[in-house]
Design an enzyme around this catalytic site. Structure first.
Site, PDB file in Angstrom:
ATOM      1  N   THR A  46      37.489  39.127  42.620  1.00 26.97           N
ATOM      2  CA  THR A  46      36.190  38.782  42.050  1.00 26.97           C
ATOM      3  C   THR A  46      36.301  38.500  40.557  1.00 26.97           C
ATOM      4  O   THR A  46      35.775  37.505  40.049  1.00 26.97           O
ATOM      5  CB  THR A  46      35.193  39.930  42.274  1.00 26.97           C
ATOM      6  N   THR A  47      37.007  39.386  39.844  1.00 27.15           N
ATOM      7  CA  THR A  47      37.118  39.280  38.391  1.00 27.15           C
ATOM      8  C   THR A  47      37.903  38.039  37.974  1.00 27.15           C
ATOM      9  O   THR A  47      37.773  37.572  36.844  1.00 27.15           O
ATOM     10  CB  THR A  47      37.769  40.552  37.829  1.00 27.15           C
ATOM     11  N   TYR A 109      28.126  36.190  53.784  1.00 35.16           N
ATOM     12  CA  TYR A 109      27.239  35.079  54.149  1.00 35.16           C
ATOM     13  C   TYR A 109      27.010  34.985  55.654  1.00 35.16           C
ATOM     14  O   TYR A 109      25.910  35.238  56.132  1.00 35.16           O
ATOM     15  CB  TYR A 109      27.740  33.733  53.588  1.00 35.16           C
ATOM     16  N   TYR A 135      38.199  45.726  51.330  1.00 34.03           N
ATOM     17  CA  TYR A 135      37.371  45.657  50.118  1.00 34.03           C
ATOM     18  C   TYR A 135      35.908  45.664  50.539  1.00 34.03           C
ATOM     19  O   TYR A 135      35.429  44.722  51.160  1.00 34.03           O
ATOM     20  CB  TYR A 135      37.732  44.394  49.333  1.00 34.03           C
ATOM     21  N   ARG A 140      27.777  42.441  46.432  1.00 36.29           N
ATOM     22  CA  ARG A 140      28.224  41.049  46.338  1.00 36.29           C
ATOM     23  C   ARG A 140      28.063  40.315  47.668  1.00 36.29           C
ATOM     24  O   ARG A 140      27.690  39.147  47.703  1.00 36.29           O
ATOM     25  CB  ARG A 140      29.702  41.012  45.936  1.00 36.29           C
ATOM     26  N   LYS A 163      39.242  49.556  48.973  1.00 34.84           N
ATOM     27  CA  LYS A 163      38.626  49.485  47.652  1.00 34.84           C
ATOM     28  C   LYS A 163      37.125  49.654  47.868  1.00 34.84           C
ATOM     29  O   LYS A 163      36.470  48.783  48.430  1.00 34.84           O
ATOM     30  CB  LYS A 163      38.923  48.142  46.972  1.00 34.84           C
ATOM     31  N   ILE A 205      40.883  50.038  41.201  1.00 37.03           N
ATOM     32  CA  ILE A 205      41.103  48.615  40.948  1.00 37.03           C
ATOM     33  C   ILE A 205      40.065  48.238  39.916  1.00 37.03           C
ATOM     34  O   ILE A 205      38.876  48.167  40.211  1.00 37.03           O
ATOM     35  CB  ILE A 205      40.990  47.801  42.241  1.00 37.03           C
TER      36      ILE A 205
END
Length: 297
Positions: A46-47, A109, A135, A140, A163, A205
């Protein structure tokens, strides 16, 4: 299977002014993290603004990081997708490129049910032979793994951890019951490093580690060595700064902070853009209070 421990940076993607990837800066950042005791590098997450990167850019970024790391530090590649076949294809490709592990997000989604979640992760894990980390970040993705799904997936020989970025400490407590020598929990939120370690987790993380790698490593290391009070004090010391790093969509604030510090990592890919002035002032104030410019050098 190899287990990962400590502070693993969720690495940003540096850009030039024209928006192209700054591979020179990327190399510099990897070397810097190794010097500053970061325990692992997570790329294409993501980052890293991975939704805005092309396939060719992703491949070159991962190849660059793996080459620079040169087995001195583990490299974990974000290979998740809401398309199971695509996630499997990328996971196999990244394994072949030399990644030490994979980070696979829940399918977003086109949200699925528990059975679909389990099948999605199982099909990917069956295809690869390197460690895979689930994850979970419902803020998100709009969906979440259930405790039951995590329990089933934790039995897979290639799935070595999760995570956890839901922010729900109750959920973390439930899945922490599953921790064993072959499965662990990593904090996906920098404000919950110590709480998750207290439940048996193995590390974080981290977004924070992009600018304070040594300190983030130390929080985890001190806790795991039994210096709980020191780790707690450090967690609280940086809490306001951590919160400021998420006042706008990640990675906008962390890249703003890095540029303010003089790390020159560039801007963002649309639809992400520069911070609003009010947010920027708040972020810079927290850095000033901590004297980040001295501590991060």
């Amino acid at each position: 299977m190899r287990m990962f421990r400590g502070s693993m940076v969720a690495l940003i993607t540096p850009f030039y002014e024209d928006g192209s990837v700054n591979y020179t800066k990327l190399i510099e950042l990897v070397e810097w993290h190794i010097t500053k005791k970061t325990d692992g590098i997570v790329v294409l997450g993501t980052t890293a603004e991975s939704p805005s990167l092309t396939i060719r850019e992703k491949d070159k970024i991962l190849k660059t990081v793996i080459g620079v790391a040169d087995h001195r530090i583990p490299v974990i590649a974000g290979s998740g997708s809401n398309n199971t076949l695509q996630a499997k294809e990328d996971s196999l490709k990244y394994e072949a490129m030399g990644a030490d592990g994979l980070l696979v997000i829940t399918p977003y989604y086109n949200k699925t049910n528990k059975a679909g979640m389990i099948s999605h992760f199982t099909e990917i894990a069956d295809a690869v032979s390197i460690p895979m980390i689930l994850y979970n970040v419902p803020g998100r993705t709009g969906c979440s793994l259930t405790v039951e799904a995590v329990e089933l997936l934790s039995r897979h020989k290639n799935i070595i951890g999760i995570k956890e970025a839901s922010g729900d400490i109750g959920f973390v407590s439930c899945i922490s019951k599953l921790i064993n020598p072959d499965f662990t929990v990593y904090s996906g939120n920098d404000d919950m490093i110590v709480p998750i370690l207290s439940l048996g987790g193995s590390g974080v993380i981290s977004v924070l580690a992009n600018i304070l790698p040594t300190e983030t490593h130390q929080i985890v290391d001190e806790y795991l060595k039994g210096n709980v009070e020191l780790a707690r004090q450090m967690q609280l010391k940086y809490l306001d700064f951590i919160n400021a790093l998420f006042i706008e969509t990640n990675p906008i604030p962390i890249k703003e902070a890095m540029n303010y510090f003089g790390m020159n990592v560039g801007g963002y890919r649309l639809p992400l853009c520069s911070m609003e002035e009010q947010s920027r002032e708040k972020l810079q104030k927290t850095m000033s209070v901590l004297d980040i410019s001295k501590e991060a050098s």
